[in-house]
Each structure stands twice: as structure tokens, then as C-alpha cells.
Design a protein around this motif. Structure first.
Motif, PDB file in Angstrom:
ATOM      1  N   ASP A  56      -5.569   8.460  -5.052  1.00  0.00           N
ATOM      2  CA  ASP A  56      -4.521   7.599  -5.613  1.00  0.00           C
ATOM      3  C   ASP A  56      -4.311   6.409  -4.685  1.00  0.00           C
ATOM      4  OD1 ASP A  56      -1.794   6.604  -6.469  1.00  0.00           O
ATOM      5  OD2 ASP A  56      -2.029   8.294  -7.842  1.00  0.00           O
ATOM      6  N   SER A 105       1.018   4.451 -11.311  1.00  0.00           N
ATOM      7  CA  SER A 105       0.093   5.589 -11.363  1.00  0.00           C
ATOM      8  C   SER A 105       0.157   6.315 -12.711  1.00  0.00           C
ATOM      9  CB  SER A 105       0.391   6.573 -10.234  1.00  0.00           C
ATOM     10  OG  SER A 105      -0.084   6.054  -9.023  1.00  0.00           O
ATOM     11  N   ASP A 289      -2.154   6.600  -1.467  1.00  0.00           N
ATOM     12  CA  ASP A 289      -1.206   5.686  -2.108  1.00  0.00           C
ATOM     13  C   ASP A 289       0.072   5.543  -1.275  1.00  0.00           C
ATOM     14  OD1 ASP A 289      -0.144   4.194  -4.537  1.00  0.00           O
ATOM     15  OD2 ASP A 289       1.276   5.854  -4.484  1.00  0.00           O
ATOM     16  N   HIS A 293       1.813   2.174   0.353  1.00  0.00           N
ATOM     17  CA  HIS A 293       3.171   1.662   0.088  1.00  0.00           C
ATOM     18  C   HIS A 293       3.915   1.363   1.389  1.00  0.00           C
ATOM     19  CE1 HIS A 293       3.484   1.915  -4.235  1.00  0.00           C
ATOM     20  NE2 HIS A 293       2.929   3.119  -4.217  1.00  0.00           N
ATOM     21  N   HIS A 332      -5.713   2.637  -8.798  1.00  0.00           N
ATOM     22  CA  HIS A 332      -5.328   1.248  -8.538  1.00  0.00           C
ATOM     23  C   HIS A 332      -5.361   1.079  -7.034  1.00  0.00           C
ATOM     24  CE1 HIS A 332      -1.620   2.935  -7.082  1.00  0.00           C
ATOM     25  NE2 HIS A 332      -1.513   3.620  -8.219  1.00  0.00           N
ATOM     26  N   THR A 334      -3.438   0.041  -3.575  1.00  0.00           N
ATOM     27  CA  THR A 334      -2.063   0.007  -3.084  1.00  0.00           C
ATOM     28  C   THR A 334      -1.986  -0.745  -1.760  1.00  0.00           C
ATOM     29  OG1 THR A 334      -1.628   2.143  -4.108  1.00  0.00           O
ATOM     30  CG2 THR A 334      -0.032   1.381  -2.488  1.00  0.00           C
ATOM     31  N   HIS A 444       1.515  -2.076  -5.690  1.00  0.00           N
ATOM     32  CA  HIS A 444       0.137  -1.963  -6.183  1.00  0.00           C
ATOM     33  C   HIS A 444      -0.428  -3.353  -6.470  1.00  0.00           C
ATOM     34  CE1 HIS A 444       1.323   2.228  -7.993  1.00  0.00           C
ATOM     35  NE2 HIS A 444       1.379   2.198  -6.674  1.00  0.00           N
TER      36      HIS A 444
HETATM   37 ZN   LIG Z   1       1.811   4.065  -5.790  1.00  0.00          ZN
END
Ligand SMILES: [Zn+2]
Length: 481
Positions: A56, A105, A289, A293, A332, A334, A444
Motif C-alpha cells: 500500500d 486506498s 503507506d 504519510h 497509489h 504516498t 497520496h
Molecule cells: Zn494512504
């Protein structure tokens, strides 16, 4: 091997033994007249098992960071790039959801699970409110066993969208109930909170139900720590290692929480039993992910290694079971992650005052012994300068905190409008100024994600496609058409 052979082979072979096997299978496929041209899938290239390895928040920049950091800092190859991308098929997927360009997500996993674009926040429900058939629902209908493994909560956006349908990713209790009704044969990760009633420590359910007990009553083995996971031998397994998300690899207590690789191995052991029609397994590392962030390059690096160790487990299973398709991808990018170069200080903009991200900077990342999440937890709600300095000196050797960033952290202010994780993003900027591992956002980005595949059906994932194509390919492979 030529491309025409490769179309029918279970991925490009990686060893002498695998090479012989690959050629043998290709010959069998060709002899059966089932060899497909590019874009087509014949019966002979339909996989029995599908393992979806899901990073992720991982796009090509993250995968490449995993590759060179793994080589430099731990002397190991990175299977995602060095085996799957190099020797299997490789493609790129665009990721935009229904509406804007930047996906969350939930929308990304929904598209990859159903083949249809949905709005951000939706769990495999179309913009018109209709539920869409998920990969796991299709697999179950085809008589396959199914498994969901994640370092996030098991009801988090990705596993939820691969399994069930809900208007919002935020309805945690509803999602647990829907997943329970689907009865995945393996369910593993964090998120015990919405399995247990409020009256129990860590429990958050409003209806007083104990869903762990319900799983046990349905014949599931239950594991709550690493030892229990390793001892599990049954075909149906519920494993919940944390009330909420599982920890970053750099903070992980190995007694309480297993690695992503240990979880993948246990899931494969359970799913391979009693599976005449094969299985579909999703293994997600969510910490890639989360590290993006909060702009934590060191936590990202270790999360990528942890994920890649699980990819190695999946590839080993694929070598022993060549009728298995292994797909490695992300949903995706991040963080707008940017390994780059920077000025040593602002005294001069001359190139002589510049340094580049290189081995020396990687080693600085390698010396960090704590995630930003853990540091912020230890700092508490009203951080003092002394606690901050002591924690940085102990766990972030060699890093200096400039006065502007120090002020942002102590006053709990955002770094910028695009960097809203306070105070983690300011720590990320501290790391960036000395290593040149910068971040463009705390959110993202629409950078296309890479997808690599090894095994029967791998050819479908080659080239520049959309994330909805990914979902359509999976449904086609599950149906065996
Ligand atoms: Zn995320």
C-alpha cells in the motif's frame, strides 16, 4: 527465452531447475494448442492459485528505494524488482478514482478488486450505490479458498475492498460483520478492536458480540501472537495481533507480532490444505503507506524490506507450485517521495555546496532505531525540548534539528498546507535536510503504480494499463476464461 515462449511459461525461470521446469510447461502448453498470443489467456495459462502481494502506497520510486537500500544496508537482493519485475512481466497502472485524479486506498482497491471506478472512501460500491462483485466473492463462487492478510486492521480499506461491499470505509463494525459473513478461510492482521465488545479491554463493538468467539465456533483456529501463529496447523485461521494497526517493522516486538513474511507463510500453509480448486490470497503491507504519510524514510525502508521478504515466501511457493500466479503491486504512491540532492546549508547555492542522496545518506537512515510514530508517542501531548533532544540523540544518531523545525514540533504546527501530519512531517524534513530524501506531500499522488507478475496469466499485466484493467484480469483468471 523468446517472448512467444514466455507468454505460456510460468514466469521467466530463475534457476537451472526452474528453467527446465519452465520450458517443460511451455512445451506442454504449446502441445495442447493452448498457447495464447499477447493479451489472450488460454486455459493452459489459467492459474490454480493467485497470490496478490500488495504494497500500500508503493510506486516505482518506493520499489527502487527498497532495491538499493536492501543491497547497500543488508546485502540482500530485493525480490520485487530483481525477480518479479526483471524476470516476470511488468506493467504500470493509472490510479485515478471516479472524480478527482488522486485516489484513496478504498477507491484504488475497489477498482483493482472489481474492475470499476468508485468514489474515494467507497468499498467496492459503484457511484450509483450498486455493490460490485469483488475478487474474493468471485473466488469463493468459483470454489476457491480465500485469504486476507495485512499489517493494517483486517477491516482496513484494502482487504475490505477486495472482499466486501460498503458505502464507507469508516464503518468498521459493519465491515467486520460483512467479512465475517464472507468467511475468508484465512484472516490475519490487526484490528481486534472491532471483533471484541466494549466491555473487554481494547474492544470497541457496540453490540456486545465477541466475533473472535464466533470464528472459533465456526472451526477456525485463533492466534493472538507470533508463537500461536507458528503453532497453528489448521486449514482455517483467524489471527489478530493488535487492537489497531500492527507496528512498524522498526518498532515491532517479535513476540507479539510476526513479520509480514511469517504471516504470508502461515497463510499459504493454511490455504494450500483442502483446496481442490486452489485459492486466492491477498497479502498487504500497509506500513509502506503509513510511513509515506508521516514522511518517515527509515520506517518506509524497513517496511519495504519486510514486504519484500514476504514476496520471497510467495515466490518460493510459486516455484514449488508453478500453477500459481504471483502478482506484486501497489495501489497509489504516498508522500511524493523524492530521493534527490540538496544544499548542505543556505550559505551558498553553488553546486560545490550540494550533496546527493547516496550510500552515506542511506547509512544515516540505517542508524535510526525508532519510527516517528513511536517518537511522537513517547513525546506525549505536551512535548518538552529536553525529551525531544534526548529521544533524537538516542534514536536518530547524527541528525540535527534546525530551530525552525524544532519550533514547529514544540508548538505542534503543520509544516505546510500539503503536510498536515503534526509533528511527524517536521521530523521528515529534518531527515531530508541531511539525507536529501525529501517528500512532496503527506498525502497520496497520482504517480502510476508498477505491477509485476510471475506465473500463468502473468502476461495480462504487461504494459501501461488502468487499475480497473487489473481487476478485470483477476476476474477473468478466477473464472478460467
Ligand atoms: Zn494512504
Amino acid at each position: 527465452m523468446s517472448d512467444s515462449t514466455h507468454v505460456c511459461s510460468p514466469g521467466r525461470p530463475t534457476s537451472r531447475r526452474a528453467f527446465v521446469l519452465g520450458v517443460a510447461l511451455a512445451v506442454v502448453a504449446a502441445a495442447g494448442g493452448g498457447c495464447a498470443s499477447a493479451g489472450g489467456v488460454a486455459a493452459s495459462s489459467t492459474p490454480r492459485n493467485i497470490i496478490i502481494m500488495f504494497g500500500d502506497g508503493a510506486a516505482p520510486t518506493q520499489w527502487d528505494f527498497g532495491r538499493y537500500s536492501s543491497r547497500v544496508l543488508r546485502g540482500q537482493s530485493f525480490a520485487t524488482t530483481d525477480v518479479v519485475f526483471r524476470e516476470g512481466t511488468v506493467g504500470l497502472l493509472t490510479t485515478s478514482p471516479h472524480g478527482p485524479y488522486v485516489t484513496d486506498s478504498a477507491a484504488a482497491a475497489s477498482a483493482m478488486s472489481t474492475g470499476v471506478k468508485v468514489e474515494n472512501g467507497a468499498i467496492s460500491v459503484a457511484p450509483d450505490g450498486k455493490p460490485l462483485r469483488t475478487v474474493m466473492q468471485a473466488a469463493k463462487a468459483a470454489g476457491k479458498r480465500i485469504g486476507l492478510v495485512t499489517t493494517a486492521t483486517v477491516y482496513d480499506a484494502t482487504p475490505a475492498a477486495f472482499a466486501v461491499n460498503a458505502k464507507s470505509r469508516r464503518d468498521s463494525q459493519v465491515l467486520v460483520d460483512l467479512i465475517r459473513a464472507l468467511e475468508p478461510d484465512v484472516l490475519m492482521g490487526g484490528g481486534a478492536d472491532y471483533f471484541l465488545p466494549e466491555a473487554v479491554p481494547g474492544g470497541k463493538r457496540k453490540d456486545g458480540r465477541d466475533v473472535i468467539a464466533e470464528f472459533r465456533a465456526r472451526g477456525y483456529q485463533v492466534a493472538r501472537n507470533t508463537a500461536e501463529l507458528n503453532a497453528a496447523a489448521g486449514a482455517k485461521l483467524l489471527a489478530l495481533f493488535a487492537d489497531d494497526d500492527m507496528d512498524f517493522e522498526v518498532d515491532r516486538d517479535p513476540v507479539k507480532e510476526p513479520t509480514t513474511a511469517e504471516m504470508a507463510a502461515a497463510a499459504l500453509k493454511a490455504l494450500a490444505q483442502q483446496s481442490p480448486n486452489g485459492f486466492v490470497l491477498l497479502v498487504e503491507n500497509e506500513n509502506i503507506d503509513t510511513a509515506g504519510h508521516i514522511n518517515d524514510a527509515s520506517a518506509l525502508m524497513r517496511a519495504l524490506w519486510a514486504f519484500d521478504d514476504a514476496v520471497k515466501v510467495a515466490l518460493e511457493f510459486q516455484r514449488r507450485n508453478p500453477d500459481t500466479l504471483v502478482v506484486v503491486t501497489g495501489d497509489h504512491e504516498t508522500g511524493g517521495f523524492s530521493p534527490t540532492y540538496a544544499l548542505k546549508d543556505l550559505s551558498s547555492i553553488a553546486s560545490s555546496n550540494r550533496f546527493y542522496a547516496g550510500d552515506e545518506q542511506l547509512r544515516m537512515l540505517g542508524g535510526i532505531t525508532m519510527s516517528f510514530t513511536m517518537l511522537v508517542e513517547k513525546l506525549g501531548k505536551t512535548p518538552t525540548g529536553e525529551t525531544l533532544d534526548a529521544l533524537l540523540a538516542k534514536h536518530f544518531p547524527g541528525f540535527r534539528l534546525d530551530p525552525d523545525l524544532r519550533q514547529l514540533i514544540l508548538e505542534r504546527k503543520a509544516l505546510d498546507r500539503s503536510h498536515s501530519y503534526v509533528p511527524q512531517n517536521a521530523l521528515g524534513r529534518m531527515i531530508a535536510r541531511q539525507t536529501a530524501y525529501y517528500w512532496g506531500t503527506s498525502g497520496h499522488t497520482p504517480e502510476p503504480v508498477a505491477v509485476g507478475a510471475v506465473g500463468p496469466g502473468a502476461e495480462l499485466f504487461r504494459g501501461f494499463q488502468d487499475n480497473t484493467d487489473f481487476g478485470r484480469h483477476l476476474h477473468r483468471l478466477i473464472l478460467g476464461k
